[in-house]
Design a protein around this motif. Structure first.
Motif, PDB file in Angstrom:
ATOM      1  N   VAL A   1       0.858  -1.189   0.000  1.00  0.00           N
ATOM      2  CA  VAL A   1       0.000   0.000   0.000  1.00  0.00           C
ATOM      3  C   VAL A   1       0.889   1.232   0.000  1.00  0.00           C
ATOM      4  N   ASN A   2       0.470   2.275  -0.703  1.00  0.00           N
ATOM      5  CA  ASN A   2       1.256   3.512  -0.758  1.00  0.00           C
ATOM      6  C   ASN A   2       0.887   4.497   0.344  1.00  0.00           C
ATOM      7  N   THR A   3      -0.411   4.656   0.587  1.00  0.00           N
ATOM      8  CA  THR A   3      -0.877   5.666   1.532  1.00  0.00           C
ATOM      9  C   THR A   3      -2.022   5.112   2.365  1.00  0.00           C
ATOM     10  N   VAL A   4      -1.981   5.397   3.679  1.00  0.00           N
ATOM     11  CA  VAL A   4      -3.074   5.038   4.579  1.00  0.00           C
ATOM     12  C   VAL A   4      -3.707   6.329   5.065  1.00  0.00           C
ATOM     13  N   THR A   5      -5.025   6.433   4.911  1.00  0.00           N
ATOM     14  CA  THR A   5      -5.734   7.650   5.287  1.00  0.00           C
ATOM     15  C   THR A   5      -7.123   7.289   5.786  1.00  0.00           C
ATOM     16  N   SER A   6      -7.767   8.187   6.488  1.00  0.00           N
ATOM     17  CA  SER A   6      -9.054   7.889   7.119  1.00  0.00           C
ATOM     18  C   SER A   6     -10.161   7.702   6.084  1.00  0.00           C
ATOM     19  N   LYS A   7     -11.264   7.071   6.525  1.00  0.00           N
ATOM     20  CA  LYS A   7     -12.410   6.888   5.631  1.00  0.00           C
ATOM     21  C   LYS A   7     -12.947   8.221   5.139  1.00  0.00           C
ATOM     22  N   GLU A   8     -12.886   9.223   6.022  1.00  0.00           N
ATOM     23  CA  GLU A   8     -13.413  10.538   5.674  1.00  0.00           C
ATOM     24  C   GLU A   8     -12.585  11.233   4.595  1.00  0.00           C
ATOM     25  N   THR A   9     -11.293  10.929   4.545  1.00  0.00           N
ATOM     26  CA  THR A   9     -10.406  11.632   3.609  1.00  0.00           C
ATOM     27  C   THR A   9      -9.958  10.772   2.428  1.00  0.00           C
ATOM     28  N   LEU A  10     -10.335   9.497   2.416  1.00  0.00           N
ATOM     29  CA  LEU A  10      -9.829   8.571   1.388  1.00  0.00           C
ATOM     30  C   LEU A  10     -10.124   9.073  -0.026  1.00  0.00           C
ATOM     31  N   ALA A  11     -11.381   9.343  -0.318  1.00  0.00           N
ATOM     32  CA  ALA A  11     -11.758   9.752  -1.676  1.00  0.00           C
ATOM     33  C   ALA A  11     -11.043  11.041  -2.070  1.00  0.00           C
ATOM     34  N   HIS A  12     -10.930  11.980  -1.135  1.00  0.00           N
ATOM     35  CA  HIS A  12     -10.261  13.255  -1.430  1.00  0.00           C
ATOM     36  C   HIS A  12      -8.774  13.050  -1.688  1.00  0.00           C
ATOM     37  N   GLU A  13      -8.132  12.194  -0.879  1.00  0.00           N
ATOM     38  CA  GLU A  13      -6.700  11.930  -1.054  1.00  0.00           C
ATOM     39  C   GLU A  13      -6.443  11.305  -2.420  1.00  0.00           C
ATOM     40  N   VAL A  14      -7.283  10.347  -2.800  1.00  0.00           N
ATOM     41  CA  VAL A  14      -7.121   9.698  -4.102  1.00  0.00           C
ATOM     42  C   VAL A  14      -7.345  10.701  -5.226  1.00  0.00           C
ATOM     43  N   TYR A  15      -8.397  11.501  -5.105  1.00  0.00           N
ATOM     44  CA  TYR A  15      -8.704  12.508  -6.131  1.00  0.00           C
ATOM     45  C   TYR A  15      -7.549  13.498  -6.285  1.00  0.00           C
ATOM     46  N   THR A  16      -7.032  13.974  -5.161  1.00  0.00           N
ATOM     47  CA  THR A  16      -5.943  14.959  -5.197  1.00  0.00           C
ATOM     48  C   THR A  16      -4.700  14.376  -5.846  1.00  0.00           C
ATOM     49  N   PHE A  17      -4.367  13.128  -5.485  1.00  0.00           N
ATOM     50  CA  PHE A  17      -3.192  12.484  -6.072  1.00  0.00           C
ATOM     51  C   PHE A  17      -3.394  12.256  -7.570  1.00  0.00           C
ATOM     52  N   ALA A  18      -4.589  11.790  -7.938  1.00  0.00           N
ATOM     53  CA  ALA A  18      -4.880  11.565  -9.355  1.00  0.00           C
ATOM     54  C   ALA A  18      -4.766  12.863 -10.143  1.00  0.00           C
ATOM     55  N   GLN A  19      -5.278  13.955  -9.581  1.00  0.00           N
ATOM     56  CA  GLN A  19      -5.200  15.243 -10.280  1.00  0.00           C
ATOM     57  C   GLN A  19      -3.758  15.724 -10.414  1.00  0.00           C
TER      58      GLN A  19
END
Length: 257
Positions: free
Chosen positions: A178-196
């Motif tokens: 796994v590359n990054t561990v983040t909370s359920k609340e921030t997971l989608a945002h973290e993925v979106y930000t990295f993808a962008q």
């Protein structure tokens, strides 16, 4: 209800496992639907990065138990065809021209852990567990083993594959699964930000060529790998993206990808 959903948002193609009542377990139909979805996303000119995610509590619980019961009645030839069906999905994701990010919001077990393994990046919540439990039911993690050995090395892969132990998301991160561990609340945002970030700062052609090389050079001899690298280097220099990127760099202009 579709077993796999596909939507596009801000140049991200979201492929969603949608069998929450079955913990997104892998059936023949679900594997086929995933293969189709990745084909569509790869060809979609509006998509630059792909996110693989899931609905419900689990990311993917591995093989569907009802389907496993059916397999016991299969002939060797039928089982081989079914194995190739899954192999083609894992190989497709691993070799895809576009970057694939796994957004793991729950447990990823056996074949489900394999799905996360073959993605280029994995983001997970702390509550998620990862593991290859096949040895506990007399089965083997055969196909994904090829990719796991490449990803985390023999010693770490040997422990996961032979013990069948589950590991936490943090433990999975520590061994490179796994590359990054983040909370359920921030997971989608973290993925979106990295993808962008990948979308706006990286050349699609460069990421495609780099993925192709990572997949190919490990099975080549040193001489052959270096020869291949030289040809890819020359090919990249002739690409439109490289011409555009170098021109912008020399002119101190911001590159718009």
């Amino acid at each position: 209800m579709n077993q796999v959903e596909y939507i596009v948002q801000d140049r991200i193609g979201y492929i969603t496992l949608n069998r929450p009542e079955k913990r997104n377990a892998l059936s023949f139909e679900l594997v086929a639907a995933l293969k189709d979805a990745f084909d569509v996303a790869e060809k979609d000119s509006t998509v630059k990065v792909i996110v693989l995610r899931a609905s419900g509590e689990a990311f993917c619980a591995g093989a569907d138990l009802g389907y496993l019961q059916q397999l016991q009645k299969f002939s060797y030839e039928e089982n081989l065809a079914d194995s190739n069906h899954l192999k083609e999905l894992f190989q497709k994701i691993y070799m895809l021209k576009k970057v694939v990010i796994a957004q793991v919001q729950g447990h990823a077990l056996a074949g489900g852990c394999g799905l996360a393994t073959v993605c280029d990046f994995s983001f997970a919540v702390p509550e998620a567990k990862f593991g290859y439990t096949e040895v506990k039911i007399g089965f083997i993690p055969a196909i994904v083993m090829i990719f796991l050995l490449r990803k985390i090395g023999e010693a770490k892969a040997r422990h996961l594959l032979l013990s069948g132990d589950l590991v936490t998301a943090e433990e999975a991160r520590a061994i490179g699964l796994v590359n990054t561990v983040t909370s359920k609340e921030t997971l989608a945002h973290e993925v979106y930000t990295f993808a962008q970030r990948l979308i706006t700062t990286n050349s699609a052609t460069s990421m495609e060529y780099t993925k192709q090389m990572i997949a190919s050079v490990q099975s080549l001899s040193l001489d052959d790998a270096l020869t291949f690298a030289s040809t890819m280097n020359a090919k990249a220099r002739a690409s439109e993206d490289c011409v555009k990127g170098i021109q912008a760099f020399l002119n101190k202009e911001k590159i718009s990808w």
